[in-house]
Design an enzyme around this catalytic site. Structure first.
Site, short mmCIF file in Angstrom:
data_model
loop_
_atom_site.label_atom_id
_atom_site.label_comp_id
_atom_site.label_asym_id
_atom_site.label_seq_id
_atom_site.Cartn_x
_atom_site.Cartn_y
_atom_site.Cartn_z
N GLY A 11 0.75 -1.20 -0.15
CA GLY A 11 0.11 0.14 -0.05
C GLY A 11 0.87 1.22 0.03
O GLY A 11 1.88 1.39 0.50
N ARG A 72 1.12 -5.26 -5.61
CA ARG A 72 1.17 -6.48 -4.91
C ARG A 72 1.58 -7.51 -5.72
O ARG A 72 1.09 -7.54 -6.92
CB ARG A 72 -0.03 -6.75 -3.97
CG ARG A 72 -0.17 -5.79 -3.08
CD ARG A 72 -1.68 -6.02 -1.98
NE ARG A 72 -2.15 -4.80 -1.40
CZ ARG A 72 -1.56 -4.44 -0.21
NH1 ARG A 72 -0.18 -4.94 0.01
NH2 ARG A 72 -2.10 -3.24 0.20
N ASP A 103 5.26 -5.20 6.11
CA ASP A 103 5.86 -6.52 6.37
C ASP A 103 5.87 -7.43 5.13
O ASP A 103 6.84 -8.13 4.89
CB ASP A 103 5.00 -7.15 7.72
CG ASP A 103 3.77 -7.15 7.27
OD1 ASP A 103 3.00 -6.78 6.18
OD2 ASP A 103 2.81 -7.31 8.33
N THR A 125 4.13 2.81 5.59
CA THR A 125 2.83 2.41 5.90
C THR A 125 2.17 3.41 6.80
O THR A 125 2.51 3.71 7.73
CB THR A 125 2.60 0.99 6.39
OG1 THR A 125 1.41 0.46 6.66
CG2 THR A 125 3.69 0.57 7.57
N ASP A 127 -0.42 2.35 8.59
CA ASP A 127 -0.86 1.82 9.69
C ASP A 127 -0.01 1.91 11.00
O ASP A 127 -0.52 1.56 12.13
CB ASP A 127 -0.91 0.24 9.12
CG ASP A 127 -1.87 0.04 8.12
OD1 ASP A 127 -2.86 0.88 7.75
OD2 ASP A 127 -1.76 -0.99 7.43
N ASP A 129 2.35 -0.45 11.88
CA ASP A 129 2.31 -1.47 12.39
C ASP A 129 3.40 -2.34 12.34
O ASP A 129 3.43 -3.57 12.47
CB ASP A 129 1.03 -2.21 11.84
CG ASP A 129 1.22 -2.40 10.38
OD1 ASP A 129 2.02 -1.88 9.73
OD2 ASP A 129 0.39 -3.20 9.91
N ARG A 171 -5.40 -1.65 9.23
CA ARG A 171 -5.54 -3.44 9.04
C ARG A 171 -5.68 -3.84 10.39
O ARG A 171 -6.84 -3.60 11.04
CB ARG A 171 -4.00 -3.52 8.63
CG ARG A 171 -4.09 -5.13 7.71
CD ARG A 171 -3.04 -5.23 7.02
NE ARG A 171 -1.75 -5.09 7.81
CZ ARG A 171 -0.46 -5.81 7.55
NH1 ARG A 171 -0.42 -6.14 6.16
NH2 ARG A 171 0.59 -5.63 8.15
N GLU A 187 -15.39 9.98 22.15
CA GLU A 187 -15.91 9.60 23.25
C GLU A 187 -15.65 8.07 23.53
O GLU A 187 -15.50 7.67 24.59
CB GLU A 187 -17.36 9.79 23.05
CG GLU A 187 -18.06 11.00 23.63
CD GLU A 187 -17.78 12.14 22.61
OE1 GLU A 187 -17.68 13.41 22.86
OE2 GLU A 187 -17.64 11.81 21.35
N LYS A 213 -25.80 14.83 27.49
CA LYS A 213 -25.06 14.91 26.28
C LYS A 213 -25.83 14.56 24.94
O LYS A 213 -26.75 13.67 24.68
CB LYS A 213 -23.93 13.84 26.39
CG LYS A 213 -22.86 13.83 25.40
CD LYS A 213 -21.84 13.04 25.82
CE LYS A 213 -20.51 12.94 24.77
NZ LYS A 213 -20.04 14.55 24.77
N GLU A 222 -10.54 -0.58 11.41
CA GLU A 222 -11.09 -1.63 10.75
C GLU A 222 -10.77 -2.98 11.33
O GLU A 222 -11.35 -4.01 10.75
CB GLU A 222 -10.52 -1.52 9.10
CG GLU A 222 -9.10 -1.70 9.06
CD GLU A 222 -8.54 -1.39 7.64
OE1 GLU A 222 -9.42 -1.26 6.99
OE2 GLU A 222 -7.48 -1.10 7.59
N HIS A 249 -9.90 5.31 1.55
CA HIS A 249 -8.63 5.53 0.98
C HIS A 249 -8.21 6.99 0.93
O HIS A 249 -7.01 7.33 0.55
CB HIS A 249 -8.59 4.92 -0.54
CG HIS A 249 -8.18 3.45 -0.49
ND1 HIS A 249 -9.33 2.45 -0.30
CD2 HIS A 249 -7.29 2.42 -0.53
CE1 HIS A 249 -9.07 1.27 -0.28
NE2 HIS A 249 -7.53 1.34 -0.36
#
Length: 319
Positions: A11, A72, A103, A125, A127, A129, A171, A187, A213, A222, A249
């Protein structure tokens, strides 16, 4: 070493162009030739390779996406595909490779290194991650894109007195959800690293409604599941009118932030230094604002950890 290659894979992430620029110009500064490989490992297999000059990376530091494109490649996961890529490296006289991505990209880099071609991974990335680095290229820009969207959604949530569920990328990692939720005073935040959260969210919404409230913002990573499903469950259990926004995206696009441009420049240049100093099979990163590098195998075998102290803080501040 006289000639190196650079590619982006997986990505795309804002700041990849800044990293490409740093690799090319740092390498040329040290007298190396640089070849850009288009479309990631698929382009390596296909021989979609061209020489890059100083001008090749002019005026790209501010652009999102990747000049070298990305794709990919299932074929590169096979021994046959890897050998095709190796043959292209030999054909073009490329002695070392810098791979920018996540990765999956690093797994390809590991395979190339094992076959005798030194490769350095650069974490790119949104993410965030990847273990071994505090931040990945693209995370800060994506985070600010999300925050800007939440700010706008909060305006309409206030006007219509509704609960809004906002699904963000990441991811299987909750960093984008956690950081954006804390930064924007959400919240509730749902992340895959924490379980049994839904009832807590329901109870918080009910308590807030009882004290007057009128609106709430719920951030869903996600990796937890569909924002649509979460919204439906919340509406069923609280009877509060709920709307959903899936940012999708849009989070990957846009001009990279100053933080991502600087990070990408530092990591790209550091990757070149590692190749010049005879290192292979390493990933560059940043920890406590210091440049570091790790064995790619260690990175691939380490599970990413979200900052659970930050997650607890988000709960404390959203009472």
């Amino acid at each position: 070493m006289k000639r190196i290659g650079v590619l982006t894979s997986g990505g795309d992430a804002p700041g990849m162009n800044a990293a490409i620029r740093a690799v090319v110009r740092k390498a040329i500064y040290h007298g190396l030739e640089v070849y850009g490989i288009k479309y990631g490992y698929q382009g390596l297999i296909d021989g979609n390779i061209e020489k890059m000059e100083l001008g090749s990376v002019g005026d790209i530091i501010q652009r999102g996406g990747t000049k070298l494109y990305s794709a990919r490649c299932e074929e590169f996961k096979t021994e046959e595909g890897q050998m095709k890529g190796i043959e292209q490296l030999k054909k073009h006289g490329i002695e070392g490779l810098i791979a920018i991505g996540g990765d999956g990209t690093f797994m390809g880099a590991k395979k190339i290194t094992e076959k005798g071609y030194p490769c350095i991974g650069v974490p790119g990335t949104i993410d965030n991650d990847i273990p071994g680095t505090d931040f990945t290229i693209g995370f800060d820009t994506a985070l600010n894109t999300i925050i800007d969207a939440i700010d706008k959604i909060r305006d309409t949530a206030t006007s219509h007195e509704r609960t809004y569920v906002i699904e963000v990328m990441g991811r299987d990692a909750g960093d984008l959800a956690l950081w954006s939720g804390l930064a924007d005073g959400a919240e509730s935040i749902l992340i895959p690293e924490s379980t049994d959260q839904m009832q807590e969210v329901v109870d918080r919404l009910k308590r807030g409604h009882e004290r007057g409230k009128k609106h709430s913002i719920i951030i869903v990573a996600e990796g937890v599941g569909s924002g649509v499903d979460v919204a439906q469950q919340l509406e069923d259990e609280t009877e509060l009118e709920t709307r959903v926004t899936v940012l999708g995206h849009t989070q990957r696009g846009g001009s990279p932030s100053a933080a991502d441009r600087v990070l990408a420049s530092r990591l790209g240049a550091h990757a070149v230094d590692l190749l010049l100093n005879g290192h292979a099979g390493r990933m560059v990163g940043i920890q406590q604002n210091l440049l570091v590098d790790h064995d790619i195998i260690d990175i691939l075998n380490t599970e990413h950890q979200v900052d659970l102290d930050m997650y607890r803080l988000s709960k404390e501040l959203s009472i």
